[in-house]
Design a protein around this motif. Sequence first.
Motif, mmCIF file in Angstrom:
data_model
loop_
_atom_site.group_PDB
_atom_site.id
_atom_site.type_symbol
_atom_site.label_atom_id
_atom_site.label_comp_id
_atom_site.label_asym_id
_atom_site.label_seq_id
_atom_site.Cartn_x
_atom_site.Cartn_y
_atom_site.Cartn_z
ATOM 1 N N ASP A 71 12.619 15.977 -66.639
ATOM 2 C CA ASP A 71 11.199 15.686 -66.770
ATOM 3 C C ASP A 71 10.363 16.844 -66.251
ATOM 4 O O ASP A 71 10.438 17.199 -65.074
ATOM 5 C CB ASP A 71 10.847 14.432 -65.949
ATOM 6 N N SER B 168 13.358 15.968 -62.077
ATOM 7 C CA SER B 168 12.074 16.542 -62.457
ATOM 8 C C SER B 168 11.950 18.000 -62.024
ATOM 9 O O SER B 168 12.536 18.419 -61.038
ATOM 10 C CB SER B 168 10.944 15.721 -61.860
ATOM 11 N N LEU C 179 7.140 18.063 -64.866
ATOM 12 C CA LEU C 179 5.984 17.411 -64.237
ATOM 13 C C LEU C 179 4.733 18.270 -64.227
ATOM 14 O O LEU C 179 3.625 17.756 -64.164
ATOM 15 C CB LEU C 179 6.318 17.016 -62.792
ATOM 16 N N ASN D 34 5.635 15.295 -54.886
ATOM 17 C CA ASN D 34 6.408 14.692 -55.975
ATOM 18 C C ASN D 34 7.911 14.841 -55.809
ATOM 19 O O ASN D 34 8.675 14.451 -56.683
ATOM 20 C CB ASN D 34 5.974 15.289 -57.310
ATOM 21 N N VAL E 172 9.681 17.400 -56.095
ATOM 22 C CA VAL E 172 10.243 18.223 -57.172
ATOM 23 C C VAL E 172 11.423 19.013 -56.626
ATOM 24 O O VAL E 172 11.290 19.699 -55.618
ATOM 25 C CB VAL E 172 9.185 19.220 -57.698
#
Lengths: 220, 220
Positions: free
Chosen positions: A112, A87, A114, A146, A148
């Motif tokens: 992905d 992500s 986000l 998250n 990331v």
Amino acid sequence: MPQSSHVPLATLERLPAYLRAIDALTSHGVGHAPSSLVAQRSGVSSAQFRKDLSLVGASSGVRGSGYDLAGLRGELRDVLGSAERVSFVIVGAGHLGHALAASSSFRRGGLDMLGIFDIDDEKVGTQIAGVVVRHDSSLADFVAENGVSIVVIATGPDSAQSVADVVVRAGAQEILNFASVVLQVPPCVEVRSIDLGVELQMLALHARGSQAMAQVPSVR
Amino acid sequence: MPQSSHVPLATLERLPAYLRAIDALTSHGVGHAPSSLVAQRSGVSSAQFRKDLSLVGASSGVRGSGYDLAGLRGELRDVLGSAERVSFVIVGAGHLGHALAASSSFRRGGLDMLGIFDIDDEKVGTQIAGVVVRHDSSLADFVAENGVSIVVIATGPDSAQSVADVVVRAGAQEILNFASVVLQVPPCVEVRSIDLGVELQMLALHARGSQAMAQVPSVR
DNA sequence: TAGATTGTTAATCGATTAACAATC
DNA sequence: TAGATTGTTAATCGATTAACAATC
């Protein structure tokens, strides 16, 4: 199927083009082809194509007959590892951020998106490519919470370093930097910088027929 | 001042970063500095920095003391040849085209943006960064009449090849291609392709800690 | 079998790094 | 002079190209 312990970066960077060429051929109903055909569509020599496949450990070639495209496609995808999702977020919702977010090529390969971040309150809350724009002030928390790992910096050159500082502190591991600044980050963080202006300047050297450019290979 | 007959492409691509580092130092009141300082600001080793200067034929270094930044700046600019103006156009007035047109780095180094083209009638006639958007149908004539040598393709992948065909026929010599397609052009035309998605995918490989990425150098 | 095409080896090319002699 | 730092050389590394033996 298992590739040798490390594949040259230059080879990895060509794999996406090979995949696109294979997809194009497949959609034209071609299921089997010699290296020369896929290579030509990918803008490389057949020697380089075969060399790359060999470095990557691909095995869907048959001497005398060519490659099974479906099998080859699968092998190349495996190398790029698109199975495991990764992500990322984009910082900067200006034209560049917008272009990146909407780009089909940003949606390929198990990526992905986000979130998108911007300082401009006008933009916060709107959606781009189905993802909501958040305020920069929430960037650090978002990255940390998250997990990331990749941050794309599409801000102006002035804010790029401070964005980098923030996301690195929040745990980001990789940065794709579009601002024309050299980012100073700890060695554990991988940075790829793309300066669109530099690419244009290199072509300008050619256009001028500059002595410095005496011979540069075509196409890269 | 005269550089050897041909400077490596890799060296030329670093010069803009050196120039930016020098400008930053200069604006902080630093007029003289050792290679280590400029190099650190440019994200390279001092050895590479000095090697590059040597390849380029720069001569404003003084053993034991460092470089005169003003002199060095002038020499690097001469190599990049910004004195001779080069003109270009952008095809595609979407977010990417917009971002490029507005980018300060597209205005550096003797580059003149002459026009922006799009198929969308809504956009035709509007201005972006002070340049009027024209219709794609006038692209061929415009390129031919103005002797435009560089064309930046910022369209989607589907139209990129046909744009390339048109501008090549009209006399363009260099193409900077942002569409993720391998363009087929005659060998006399220089193409540089940048696939933003590929850059992201390479970082994703890292993020996954893929076996294929065993050891890749940081920062590029 | 004969023809075609792969996979790999060896040769070349280009770029980076390290080390140090030159010299301000 | 002594210290610092350049410019260049040599060693290493990585990537590309060419050629061909292996083999379907």
